[in-house]
Design a protein around this motif. Sequence first.
Motif, PDB file in Angstrom:
ATOM      1  N   PHE A 118       0.248  -0.522   0.061  1.00  0.00           N
ATOM      2  CA  PHE A 118      -0.167  -0.016  -0.216  1.00  0.00           C
ATOM      3  C   PHE A 118       1.104   0.898  -0.057  1.00  0.00           C
ATOM      4  N   ASN A 119       0.491   2.827  -0.690  1.00  0.00           N
ATOM      5  CA  ASN A 119       0.875   3.778  -0.727  1.00  0.00           C
ATOM      6  C   ASN A 119       0.315   4.496   0.190  1.00  0.00           C
ATOM      7  N   PRO A 120       0.831   5.103   1.325  1.00  0.00           N
ATOM      8  CA  PRO A 120       0.377   5.098   2.206  1.00  0.00           C
ATOM      9  C   PRO A 120      -0.656   6.679   2.237  1.00  0.00           C
ATOM     10  N   THR A 121       0.053   7.211   0.868  1.00  0.00           N
ATOM     11  CA  THR A 121      -0.533   8.749   0.838  1.00  0.00           C
ATOM     12  C   THR A 121      -1.270   8.211  -0.346  1.00  0.00           C
ATOM     13  N   LEU A 122      -1.360   7.638  -0.561  1.00  0.00           N
ATOM     14  CA  LEU A 122      -3.219   7.067  -1.374  1.00  0.00           C
ATOM     15  C   LEU A 122      -4.347   6.746  -0.474  1.00  0.00           C
ATOM     16  N   THR A 123      -5.390   7.488  -1.225  1.00  0.00           N
ATOM     17  CA  THR A 123      -6.336   6.400  -0.317  1.00  0.00           C
ATOM     18  C   THR A 123      -6.708   4.971  -0.650  1.00  0.00           C
ATOM     19  N   GLY A 124      -7.682   4.649   0.132  1.00  0.00           N
ATOM     20  CA  GLY A 124      -7.709   3.197   0.338  1.00  0.00           C
ATOM     21  C   GLY A 124      -8.120   2.475  -1.646  1.00  0.00           C
ATOM     22  N   ARG A 125      -9.212   3.626  -1.923  1.00  0.00           N
ATOM     23  CA  ARG A 125     -10.024   3.030  -2.932  1.00  0.00           C
ATOM     24  C   ARG A 125      -8.686   3.335  -3.782  1.00  0.00           C
ATOM     25  N   GLU A 126      -8.374   4.469  -4.354  1.00  0.00           N
ATOM     26  CA  GLU A 126      -7.089   4.471  -4.764  1.00  0.00           C
ATOM     27  C   GLU A 126      -5.836   2.805  -5.023  1.00  0.00           C
ATOM     28  N   ASN A 127      -5.807   2.794  -3.740  1.00  0.00           N
ATOM     29  CA  ASN A 127      -4.838   0.962  -3.689  1.00  0.00           C
ATOM     30  C   ASN A 127      -5.389  -0.211  -3.733  1.00  0.00           C
ATOM     31  N   ILE A 128      -6.493  -0.134  -3.980  1.00  0.00           N
ATOM     32  CA  ILE A 128      -7.337  -1.354  -4.548  1.00  0.00           C
ATOM     33  C   ILE A 128      -7.263  -0.862  -5.771  1.00  0.00           C
ATOM     34  N   TYR A 129      -6.988   0.381  -6.535  1.00  0.00           N
ATOM     35  CA  TYR A 129      -7.089  -0.473  -8.106  1.00  0.00           C
ATOM     36  C   TYR A 129      -5.741  -0.339  -8.576  1.00  0.00           C
ATOM     37  N   VAL A 130      -4.796   0.267  -7.228  1.00  0.00           N
ATOM     38  CA  VAL A 130      -2.894   0.621  -7.895  1.00  0.00           C
ATOM     39  C   VAL A 130      -2.474  -0.823  -7.279  1.00  0.00           C
ATOM     40  N   ASN A 131      -3.019  -2.337  -7.057  1.00  0.00           N
ATOM     41  CA  ASN A 131      -2.728  -2.746  -6.415  1.00  0.00           C
ATOM     42  C   ASN A 131      -3.655  -4.680  -7.695  1.00  0.00           C
ATOM     43  N   GLY A 132      -4.520  -3.731  -7.618  1.00  0.00           N
ATOM     44  CA  GLY A 132      -5.378  -4.337  -9.616  1.00  0.00           C
ATOM     45  C   GLY A 132      -4.100  -4.469 -10.821  1.00  0.00           C
ATOM     46  N   SER A 133      -4.058  -3.113 -10.971  1.00  0.00           N
ATOM     47  CA  SER A 133      -3.470  -2.739 -12.311  1.00  0.00           C
ATOM     48  C   SER A 133      -2.125  -3.341 -11.645  1.00  0.00           C
ATOM     49  N   ILE A 134      -1.360  -3.605 -10.484  1.00  0.00           N
ATOM     50  CA  ILE A 134      -0.207  -4.395 -10.987  1.00  0.00           C
ATOM     51  C   ILE A 134       0.064  -5.825 -10.946  1.00  0.00           C
ATOM     52  N   LEU A 135      -1.774  -6.291 -10.740  1.00  0.00           N
ATOM     53  CA  LEU A 135      -2.243  -7.566 -10.993  1.00  0.00           C
ATOM     54  C   LEU A 135      -2.065  -8.056 -12.930  1.00  0.00           C
ATOM     55  N   GLY A 136      -1.926  -6.624 -13.648  1.00  0.00           N
ATOM     56  CA  GLY A 136      -3.060  -6.893 -14.893  1.00  0.00           C
ATOM     57  C   GLY A 136      -4.400  -7.032 -14.923  1.00  0.00           C
ATOM     58  N   MET A 137      -4.989  -6.182 -14.557  1.00  0.00           N
ATOM     59  CA  MET A 137      -6.127  -6.580 -14.146  1.00  0.00           C
ATOM     60  C   MET A 137      -6.902  -5.256 -15.146  1.00  0.00           C
ATOM     61  N   LYS A 139      -9.420  -2.070 -15.619  1.00  0.00           N
ATOM     62  CA  LYS A 139     -10.033  -1.431 -13.896  1.00  0.00           C
ATOM     63  C   LYS A 139     -11.668  -1.652 -14.212  1.00  0.00           C
ATOM     64  N   LYS A 140     -12.453  -1.861 -15.159  1.00  0.00           N
ATOM     65  CA  LYS A 140     -13.550  -2.538 -15.746  1.00  0.00           C
ATOM     66  C   LYS A 140     -13.644  -3.964 -14.398  1.00  0.00           C
ATOM     67  N   GLU A 141     -12.514  -4.788 -14.628  1.00  0.00           N
ATOM     68  CA  GLU A 141     -12.081  -5.938 -13.376  1.00  0.00           C
ATOM     69  C   GLU A 141     -12.575  -5.343 -11.746  1.00  0.00           C
ATOM     70  N   ILE A 142     -11.420  -5.251 -11.967  1.00  0.00           N
ATOM     71  CA  ILE A 142     -11.472  -4.068 -10.772  1.00  0.00           C
ATOM     72  C   ILE A 142     -12.633  -3.549  -9.857  1.00  0.00           C
ATOM     73  N   SER A 143     -13.223  -2.710 -10.639  1.00  0.00           N
ATOM     74  CA  SER A 143     -14.861  -1.780 -10.055  1.00  0.00           C
ATOM     75  C   SER A 143     -15.896  -3.011 -10.128  1.00  0.00           C
ATOM     76  N   ALA A 144     -15.610  -4.748 -10.976  1.00  0.00           N
ATOM     77  CA  ALA A 144     -17.038  -5.415 -10.627  1.00  0.00           C
ATOM     78  C   ALA A 144     -16.328  -5.903  -9.007  1.00  0.00           C
ATOM     79  N   LYS A 145     -15.279  -5.644  -8.447  1.00  0.00           N
ATOM     80  CA  LYS A 145     -14.813  -6.630  -7.626  1.00  0.00           C
ATOM     81  C   LYS A 145     -14.740  -5.637  -6.246  1.00  0.00           C
ATOM     82  N   PHE A 146     -15.066  -3.953  -6.169  1.00  0.00           N
ATOM     83  CA  PHE A 146     -14.689  -3.270  -5.516  1.00  0.00           C
ATOM     84  C   PHE A 146     -15.904  -2.786  -3.963  1.00  0.00           C
ATOM     85  N   ASN A 147     -16.384  -3.033  -4.832  1.00  0.00           N
ATOM     86  CA  ASN A 147     -17.786  -2.837  -3.258  1.00  0.00           C
ATOM     87  C   ASN A 147     -17.294  -3.803  -2.496  1.00  0.00           C
ATOM     88  N   GLU A 148     -18.062  -5.137  -3.305  1.00  0.00           N
ATOM     89  CA  GLU A 148     -17.522  -6.791  -1.967  1.00  0.00           C
ATOM     90  C   GLU A 148     -16.000  -6.372  -1.241  1.00  0.00           C
TER      91      GLU A 148
END
Length: 419
Positions: A118-137, A139-148
């Motif tokens: 986690f990047n401490p300066t980023l929000t929880g939301r931003e860190n979720i998308y960053v982690n998903g992008s690193i995994l090659g996912m 934005k649509k795939e990450i958004s589908a799981k975001f609420n869960e």
Amino acid sequence: ILSMSSDVLIRCDKVGKKFCRDLKKSLWYGVKDSVADLVGFNKSQSDDVETTLRDNEFWANKDISFELKRGECLGLIGRNGAGKTTLLKMINGLIKPDQGYIDIRGRVGALIALGAGFNPTLTGRENIYVNGSILGMSKKEISAKFNEIVEFAELPEYIDSPVKTYSSGMSVRLGFAVAVVLIQPDVLLLDEVLAVGDRAFRAKCLNTVTDMLKNSAVIFVSHNEPHVKRVCDQVILMVDGHLDLHTSDVFQAFLHYNSADSKQFNNQVYWVTPKAEVLSLTVTPDLLKSGYQMRSTEPLTIRIKGRAKVSLKECVALLIARSRADDIVVGFQAERRGHLASIGDIFELVFHVDSIRLATGHYTFIFCLFEQPDFQIIFKTEQIFSATVLANFIHGGIANLDAQVSVIRLDDEIELTGE
């Protein structure tokens, strides 16, 4: 590379990792090893480079070999510094082994350090998308799981706050949610991350780990024996960077290795504290034997023989019963008035409970001896024994406390009033 059957997700073969205690030498060794790797020297020209130790080096891990299949959960226990975290970091690919091979099949999710990834300066939301992008996912795939993810972490009101404002427990919530919901790993590595979570979230995580074992393999590092017993089907003790594969009762052995001032006699572990040395400890009935069953109405007596290292005043003895979920169920407390012992005196303390009155179940018992009036510890165990209790009363909860009942003849009372 070793061949692996389809159900084996992790295989370690004689894995070893060296570290250097001196920072300058460590940096110099790192440069030399990087150059050697580039020219293929380590593996092709000399085995001695891998197996020998240089000045100020030590083995953090040595000769680690095991396999873990889909559906299995391996518990790793051991003292701090035994090499558990180093092993998980190598399996996760954060550091490379100096010796042996590690083969992984499938996607790896890891919670090895609080806030890792986690990047401490980023929000929880931003860190979720960053982690998903690193995994090659996408934005649509990450958004589908975001609420869960947010629902699992139970952080809806904080998800748009910087992670640096999160408590350690909140960081664990988000990290665990990302690991199990976003990554959906084939291999999950958990290193003591549930220790800072609250009780309800720990139970939720343990239930999730149990559900994940249908399709995943899990390595679970913890000092919490009830948690390990709950989710792990095999447990290995790590001692000084090695796997202790020859110990039948790993938790009893852990008690021995976990106390630098402990000693072992007749397969039991006794403790040395700044205030007293424990010479012997007996329990009646003999609950020190694993797998013992006792009745809830059965009396319990603990005898501790010790040698006072300082003058001991009045004391309070406390026996605590914990459930499989590591919840404190009930405590039994007794005070001993008067002077306990002078320096060098050998004393015997007898702690007795007429009946423990617990509901049917398996319990772990912790025993503590405090000196009054400041409640300084004379003697304390992480686990003195565990036992299965068989109750013969109507279950009205976890414990059934004694009470008295009396009957008043109301008609007699009315007659007396009438007079």
